[in-house]
Scaffold this motif. Structure first.
Motif, PDB file in Angstrom:
ATOM      1  N   GLY A 248       0.809  -1.216   0.000  1.00  0.00           N
ATOM      2  CA  GLY A 248       0.000   0.000   0.000  1.00  0.00           C
ATOM      3  C   GLY A 248       0.841   1.264   0.000  1.00  0.00           C
ATOM      4  N   VAL A 249       1.865   1.307   0.871  1.00  0.00           N
ATOM      5  CA  VAL A 249       2.705   2.505   0.958  1.00  0.00           C
ATOM      6  C   VAL A 249       3.542   2.665  -0.306  1.00  0.00           C
ATOM      7  CG1 VAL A 249       4.610   3.601   2.192  1.00  0.00           C
ATOM      8  CG2 VAL A 249       2.768   2.502   3.469  1.00  0.00           C
ATOM      9  N   GLY A 251       2.980   1.286  -3.219  1.00  0.00           N
ATOM     10  CA  GLY A 251       2.082   1.527  -4.338  1.00  0.00           C
ATOM     11  C   GLY A 251       1.626   2.978  -4.377  1.00  0.00           C
ATOM     12  N   GLY A 252       1.266   3.516  -3.198  1.00  0.00           N
ATOM     13  CA  GLY A 252       0.889   4.927  -3.133  1.00  0.00           C
ATOM     14  C   GLY A 252       2.044   5.829  -3.526  1.00  0.00           C
ATOM     15  N   LEU A 253       3.264   5.484  -3.069  1.00  0.00           N
ATOM     16  CA  LEU A 253       4.441   6.275  -3.440  1.00  0.00           C
ATOM     17  C   LEU A 253       4.686   6.204  -4.943  1.00  0.00           C
ATOM     18  CD1 LEU A 253       6.895   7.954  -2.587  1.00  0.00           C
ATOM     19  CD2 LEU A 253       8.123   5.808  -2.155  1.00  0.00           C
ATOM     20  N   GLY A 254       4.510   4.997  -5.505  1.00  0.00           N
ATOM     21  CA  GLY A 254       4.698   4.845  -6.953  1.00  0.00           C
ATOM     22  C   GLY A 254       3.703   5.692  -7.738  1.00  0.00           C
ATOM     23  N   ILE A 255       2.432   5.682  -7.317  1.00  0.00           N
ATOM     24  CA  ILE A 255       1.414   6.499  -7.995  1.00  0.00           C
ATOM     25  C   ILE A 255       1.736   7.981  -7.809  1.00  0.00           C
ATOM     26  CG2 ILE A 255      -1.039   7.114  -8.009  1.00  0.00           C
ATOM     27  CD1 ILE A 255      -1.659   4.227  -7.235  1.00  0.00           C
ATOM     28  N   LEU A 388      -3.487   7.319  -0.718  1.00  0.00           N
ATOM     29  CA  LEU A 388      -3.209   5.908  -0.423  1.00  0.00           C
ATOM     30  C   LEU A 388      -2.139   5.773   0.659  1.00  0.00           C
ATOM     31  CD1 LEU A 388      -3.210   4.200  -3.949  1.00  0.00           C
ATOM     32  CD2 LEU A 388      -4.955   4.061  -2.169  1.00  0.00           C
ATOM     33  N   MET A 389      -1.064   6.531   0.513  1.00  0.00           N
ATOM     34  CA  MET A 389      -0.006   6.483   1.519  1.00  0.00           C
ATOM     35  C   MET A 389      -0.536   6.909   2.887  1.00  0.00           C
ATOM     36  SD  MET A 389       3.616   7.770  -0.085  1.00  0.00           S
ATOM     37  CE  MET A 389       3.008   9.347  -0.641  1.00  0.00           C
ATOM     38  N   SER A 390      -1.271   8.003   2.907  1.00  0.00           N
ATOM     39  CA  SER A 390      -1.771   8.516   4.185  1.00  0.00           C
ATOM     40  C   SER A 390      -2.704   7.524   4.860  1.00  0.00           C
ATOM     41  CB  SER A 390      -2.495   9.845   3.952  1.00  0.00           C
ATOM     42  OG  SER A 390      -1.614  10.815   3.440  1.00  0.00           O
ATOM     43  N   SER A 391      -3.593   6.905   4.082  1.00  0.00           N
ATOM     44  CA  SER A 391      -4.545   5.962   4.675  1.00  0.00           C
ATOM     45  C   SER A 391      -3.828   4.747   5.253  1.00  0.00           C
ATOM     46  CB  SER A 391      -5.568   5.519   3.628  1.00  0.00           C
ATOM     47  OG  SER A 391      -4.942   4.824   2.565  1.00  0.00           O
ATOM     48  N   GLN A 392      -2.802   4.260   4.559  1.00  0.00           N
ATOM     49  CA  GLN A 392      -2.050   3.113   5.074  1.00  0.00           C
ATOM     50  C   GLN A 392      -1.274   3.488   6.331  1.00  0.00           C
ATOM     51  OE1 GLN A 392      -2.038  -0.034   4.105  1.00  0.00           O
ATOM     52  NE2 GLN A 392      -3.425   0.260   2.384  1.00  0.00           N
ATOM     53  N   LEU A 393      -0.661   4.663   6.325  1.00  0.00           N
ATOM     54  CA  LEU A 393       0.129   5.077   7.476  1.00  0.00           C
ATOM     55  C   LEU A 393      -0.755   5.385   8.681  1.00  0.00           C
ATOM     56  CD1 LEU A 393       2.716   7.336   5.632  1.00  0.00           C
ATOM     57  CD2 LEU A 393       3.142   5.104   6.652  1.00  0.00           C
ATOM     58  N   LYS A 394      -1.932   5.966   8.443  1.00  0.00           N
ATOM     59  CA  LYS A 394      -2.847   6.255   9.552  1.00  0.00           C
ATOM     60  C   LYS A 394      -3.354   4.965  10.193  1.00  0.00           C
ATOM     61  CE  LYS A 394      -4.456  10.773   7.972  1.00  0.00           C
ATOM     62  NZ  LYS A 394      -5.555  11.550   7.369  1.00  0.00           N
ATOM     63  N   SER A 395      -3.461   3.900   9.388  1.00  0.00           N
ATOM     64  CA  SER A 395      -3.965   2.637   9.932  1.00  0.00           C
ATOM     65  C   SER A 395      -2.984   1.989  10.909  1.00  0.00           C
ATOM     66  CB  SER A 395      -4.279   1.657   8.793  1.00  0.00           C
ATOM     67  OG  SER A 395      -3.099   1.235   8.141  1.00  0.00           O
ATOM     68  N   VAL A 396      -1.697   2.380  10.828  1.00  0.00           N
ATOM     69  CA  VAL A 396      -0.703   1.789  11.741  1.00  0.00           C
ATOM     70  C   VAL A 396      -0.139   2.836  12.696  1.00  0.00           C
ATOM     71  CG1 VAL A 396      -0.067  -0.004  10.097  1.00  0.00           C
ATOM     72  CG2 VAL A 396       1.171   2.162  10.064  1.00  0.00           C
ATOM     73  N   ALA A 397      -0.764   4.006  12.769  1.00  0.00           N
ATOM     74  CA  ALA A 397      -0.213   5.092  13.579  1.00  0.00           C
ATOM     75  C   ALA A 397      -0.151   4.744  15.062  1.00  0.00           C
ATOM     76  CB  ALA A 397      -1.035   6.369  13.365  1.00  0.00           C
ATOM     77  N   GLY A 447       6.561  14.768   0.757  1.00  0.00           N
ATOM     78  CA  GLY A 447       5.171  14.308   0.826  1.00  0.00           C
ATOM     79  C   GLY A 447       5.007  13.158   1.803  1.00  0.00           C
ATOM     80  N   VAL A 448       5.960  12.230   1.803  1.00  0.00           N
ATOM     81  CA  VAL A 448       5.917  11.109   2.759  1.00  0.00           C
ATOM     82  C   VAL A 448       6.038  11.629   4.186  1.00  0.00           C
ATOM     83  CG1 VAL A 448       7.150   9.067   3.565  1.00  0.00           C
ATOM     84  CG2 VAL A 448       6.786   9.399   1.122  1.00  0.00           C
ATOM     85  N   ALA A 449       6.939  12.593   4.389  1.00  0.00           N
ATOM     86  CA  ALA A 449       7.099  13.169   5.737  1.00  0.00           C
ATOM     87  C   ALA A 449       5.805  13.829   6.198  1.00  0.00           C
ATOM     88  CB  ALA A 449       8.241  14.186   5.739  1.00  0.00           C
ATOM     89  N   ILE A 450       5.130  14.540   5.306  1.00  0.00           N
ATOM     90  CA  ILE A 450       3.855  15.173   5.652  1.00  0.00           C
ATOM     91  C   ILE A 450       2.814  14.102   5.982  1.00  0.00           C
ATOM     92  CG2 ILE A 450       1.932  16.519   4.720  1.00  0.00           C
ATOM     93  CD1 ILE A 450       3.985  18.193   3.209  1.00  0.00           C
ATOM     94  N   ALA A 451       2.773  13.031   5.183  1.00  0.00           N
ATOM     95  CA  ALA A 451       1.816  11.946   5.436  1.00  0.00           C
ATOM     96  C   ALA A 451       2.093  11.282   6.789  1.00  0.00           C
ATOM     97  CB  ALA A 451       1.882  10.920   4.318  1.00  0.00           C
ATOM     98  N   LEU A 452       3.374  11.046   7.108  1.00  0.00           N
ATOM     99  CA  LEU A 452       3.734  10.438   8.388  1.00  0.00           C
ATOM    100  C   LEU A 452       3.343  11.346   9.553  1.00  0.00           C
ATOM    101  CD1 LEU A 452       7.256   9.017   7.476  1.00  0.00           C
ATOM    102  CD2 LEU A 452       5.245   7.660   8.083  1.00  0.00           C
TER     103      LEU A 452
END
Length: 813
Positions: A248-249, A251-255, A388-397, A447-452
């Protein structure tokens, strides 16, 4: 001086725009909403005090952000909060007080001496608009085994245990406890739904998580005896599918990266020659060069692409080192636009933009519309990947393993301190650098840092050093582009790295300069951005990180731009210039392959190579004529072959480069220019062939007695002078973009043909008067024929110059 002032004003305006947009409003003192931050469902033994404090946060009215988004509720300072025990015998200490600067009020709850549910009411006296909230506490119940983390499909490592004790602290045996799954996939299973407490007053149950699901489960535990009942107690558990998280992460990064690439390509395609024109128009001074880099990078949304263009231009000799550094510094500001967009939370536009982009792309008939479609589609994919990245990261926060991993480079100060650890800051910078080196996109890692950060896995203290590391890692693209190029281009890439490293090193001490109890740089970002980022629940942290990214780059560029010559000297000290620079003598002009992704810049490079190839061919012609007219002059066959090979190789490289360029997205002007360039390159190559033909005539003159007559030699020199003048005028047209002089060059071709016809007639007269031998006459006629064909080839290029000039490059060096 005036343009410099204008440039400075524009730079400051760009920086202040973010300040004015996100300027923090005055502190809130009017409550509108109550939130329980800690102690939502407290438990304790009857008559005992709850271990976890009750933390109430009072918030003001919802404020919309200046750039849209969901808005935020600022904390309300100095508001009176009252905690009342609804259950007789229960109490709160203190039961009333005012909120602190963060809008919080903290108290301890003491439960009544009886088993079961107990309630507390929280309100704001004097503010009827604020709805009170109630806290449900349970006395005599203790839960063990909550918030366990396990792999999806596995059983929890420890069972869930419910311990019951009465008012006297004695275990309650034989009491029914009912378990049920409140949230989560139905595939998850409890080992039992009805359990009786044992002799120790404990009821335990096992739980197996569902396959391929990542997230939180909520299990309800209800105590069901007649006189010993409680409301359902929520027990959270965690299941993680590592495979799905990684897919998910990534894949989201790739998109996200695909969206950035498509948006950059679309904007580049849409801009066409404007990118080259911008660079060409703004390189007269370092301030103008910085503005050019800023605008170009903001347009194409890629500092890496801008840096590659600059390295290619420096390598081709079209820009000097100082100009190249000015553009690269400007690109550092331009690249922050992506982070600003990402922080605006425009994910609701992702799917509409994708739909619109696809429809537009299917209906597009020309490259201009295709560029617009790619830009819109890329915009949608960028935000969809971010979602996609944000939703996956929020699920494991809330997962302990992920929290512990990010704490390995956590820069949050220890309790009671404001100063972060120096080692942790360096670690976060290193992590950011490595991330950007791997991903090859600083915008993606920001963008990844902001999502995290928005998911809660990163705090503000850690995310800012991570972004500083991203800035260092972004220079790797330019370093890779400079490999196997000229020394000036390598110096440009190295100076860019020095700039970013020095800027980060200068930023580090600001983490240890206090202001309002926080590091001064972080506090400044918080002051100019909406929301309280240092609150226990940080507000608007994504916008804060985007502001930090922009503020750091703007300040760094304004600081180092006046010192750009110093950076150039440092680069030359590390990578010194050499007279015997390892440059291939057989290469007339290096064609930067990475510029193929920017067709306007690639065609400008081909234009420059064509000009250099014309110079080399005409030089060979002149050398061959001198070898014929001055036999004592040492021009060996090997030297001629070497010069011809340079021209042949240039023809091969340019044709191959243009063939590769046709596989890129070209607009109509660029597509039509490719065959014109090919014809011109072939014409110039034939000039080299004619020069070799002339040199092949040299062996016919074995002695001085075999030489042409004095008049014939004067005629040849006259034609050579006219050809060189024609070459100079043609080069002037190409280099200075002077289309008005094209007819002049075409007329010169006609004049040279007239001269050659006259000299052939004079030669026939000399033959009739026996002033020349037949053998020398044949050579003379052949020589004039080759010179005439050379003038024709130059004329062909001149006639096509109008189609070449839109792709000319005339940087001010």
């Amino acid at each position: 001086m005036f343009p410099k002032r204008i440039s400075q004003i524009l730079c400051l305006g760009f920086a202040l725009s973010f300040v004015l947009v996100g300027c923090r409003p005055s502190r809130e003192h009017t409550p509108d909403h109550l939130v329980i931050r800690e102690g939502v469902a407290p438990m304790a033994q009857p008559g005992a005090e709850c271990e976890e404090p009750l933390v109430v946060e009072v918030l003001g009215a919802l404020r919309k952000g200046a750039l849209g988004g969901q808005g935020h509720r600022p904390p309300a300072e100095g508001v009176r909060v009252r905690v009342e025990a609804v259950t007789q015998g229960a109490s709160a200490e203190p039961s009333e007080g005012e909120t602190d600067g963060g809008g919080k009020f903290v108290c301890r709850l003491k439960l009544a001496r009886r088993f079961g549910d107990q309630y507390f009411k929280i309100s704001c006296p004097g503010f009827d608009n604020v709805n009170p909230v109630f806290v449900h506490a349970v006395a005599g119940v203790h839960v063990e085994g909550a918030m366990q983390e396990t792999v999806a499909g596995d059983v929890l490592l420890h069972p869930i245990r419910i311990s019951l004790k009465d008012e006297d602290g004695a275990p309650m045996t034989g009491v029914s406890v009912f378990f049920s799954l409140k949230s989560g996939p139905t595939e998850a299973k409890l080992t039992s739904t009805h359990v009786l407490t044992d002799g120790n007053g404990v009821a335990s149950v096992g739980f197996r998580t569902a396959e391929s699901y990542t997230g939180k489960y909520e299990i309800l535990a209800e105590i069901g005896e007649d006189e010993k009942q409680t409301r359902a107690i929520v027990i959270p558990e965690l299941g993680v599918s590592r495979q799905n998280i990684i897919i998910g992460v990534l894949g989201g990064l790739g998109i996200f990266l695909l969206g950035m690439s498509m948006m950059s390509d679309g904007l580049t395609q849409l801009a066409g020659n404007k990118l080259k024109s911008l660079l060409q128009a703004f390189t007269g001074s370092r301030w103008k060069a910085m503005l050019a880099g800023l605008v170009v990078t903001a347009l194409i949304q890629s500092s890496g692409a801008c840096t590659v263009m600059v390295v290619g231009f420096v390598n081709a000799g079209l820009l000097n080192l100082v100009q190249g550094l000015g553009i690269v510094l400007g690109s550092a500001i331009g690249t922050t636009v992506t982070a600003q967009m990402v922080s605006l939370q425009l994910d609701f536009l992702a799917l509409p933009a994708i739909a619109l982009g696809v429809i537009w792309l299917l209906l597009a008939k020309n490259n201009q519309n295709k560029g617009i479609a790619n830009a819109i589609l890329g915009f949608g994919l960028l935000f969809y990947g971010m979602t996609l990245m944000s939703s996956q990261l929020k699920s494991v926060a809330q997962f302990p393993t992920f929290i512990s991993f990010f704490r390995t480079f956590d820069c949050r100060p220890a309790a009671g301190e404001w100063m972060p650890s120096f080692g942790s800051i360096l670690g976060a910078i290193l992590v950011g650098t490595v991330m950007t080196v791997v991903v090859q996109s600083s915008s993606a890692t920001v963008g990844v840092a902001i999502a995290l950060a928005e998911s809660g896995l990163l705090n503000f203290y850690t995310a800012v050093p991570l972004i500083l590391g991203d800035n260092i890692g972004s220079t790797i693209t330019g370093l890779l582009a400079s490999v196997n190029t000229s020394r000036p281009s390598r110096q440009t890439a190295f100076a860019n790295t020095c700039f970013k490293v020095l800027a980060v090193l200068l930023m580090l001490p600001l983490f240890y300069v206090p202001w309002r109890g926080h590091p001064c740089f972080l506090e400044l970002v918080d002051v100019i951005t909406t929301g309280e980022v240092f609150a226990e629940m940080p507000e608007n942290i994504g916008r804060h990180l985007a502001s930090a990214h922009t503020l750091f780059n703007v300040c760094s560029v304004l600081l180092f731009l006046p010192m750009v010559r110093f950076l150039a000297r440092v680069a030359k000290l590390v990578i010194p210039d050499r007279d015997d620079d390892a440059k291939d003598e057989n290469v007339i002009c290096h064609l930067e392959q990475r510029l193929l992704n920017t067709p306007s810049a690639a065609l400008s490079q081909v234009f420059y190579a064509l000009t250099a190839m014309t110079q080399a061919s005409m030089d060979l012609t002149h050398f061959a004529l001198e070898a014929m007219l001055e036999p004592d002059q040492s021009l060996s066959r090997d030297k001629v072959d070497q010069l011809e090979n340079r021209i042949d190789r240039a023809q091969h490289d340019i044709i191959e480069y243009l063939a590769k360029l046709t596989r890129r997205h070209l607009n109509q002007s660029q597509s039509s220019a490719v065959p014109v360039f090919m014809h011109c390159v072939n014409d110039i190559e034939r000039i080299g062939d004619r020069a070799v033909n002339i040199f092949d005539l040299v062996p016919t003159f074995k002695t001085k007695d075999d030489q042409f007559s004095i008049q014939a030699r004067l005629d040849i020199r006259d034609v050579d002078a006219q050809l060189q003048k024609m070459r100079e005028n043609l080069t002037h047209i190409l280099q200075k973009n002077v289309p008005g002089d094209i007819p002049k060059v075409v007329r010169m071709e006609t004049e040279i043909k007239r001269l050659i016809a006259k000299y052939e007639h004079d030669h026939e007269t000399r033959l009739q008067n026996q002033e020349c031998t037949v053998e020398r006459g044949v050579v003379f006629v052949e020589l004039l024929s080759n010179l005439e064909r050379i003038s024709a080839h130059l004329g062909n290029v001149a006639e096509r110059a109008n189609e070449l000039l839109p792709h000319s490059v005339t940087f001010t060096t």
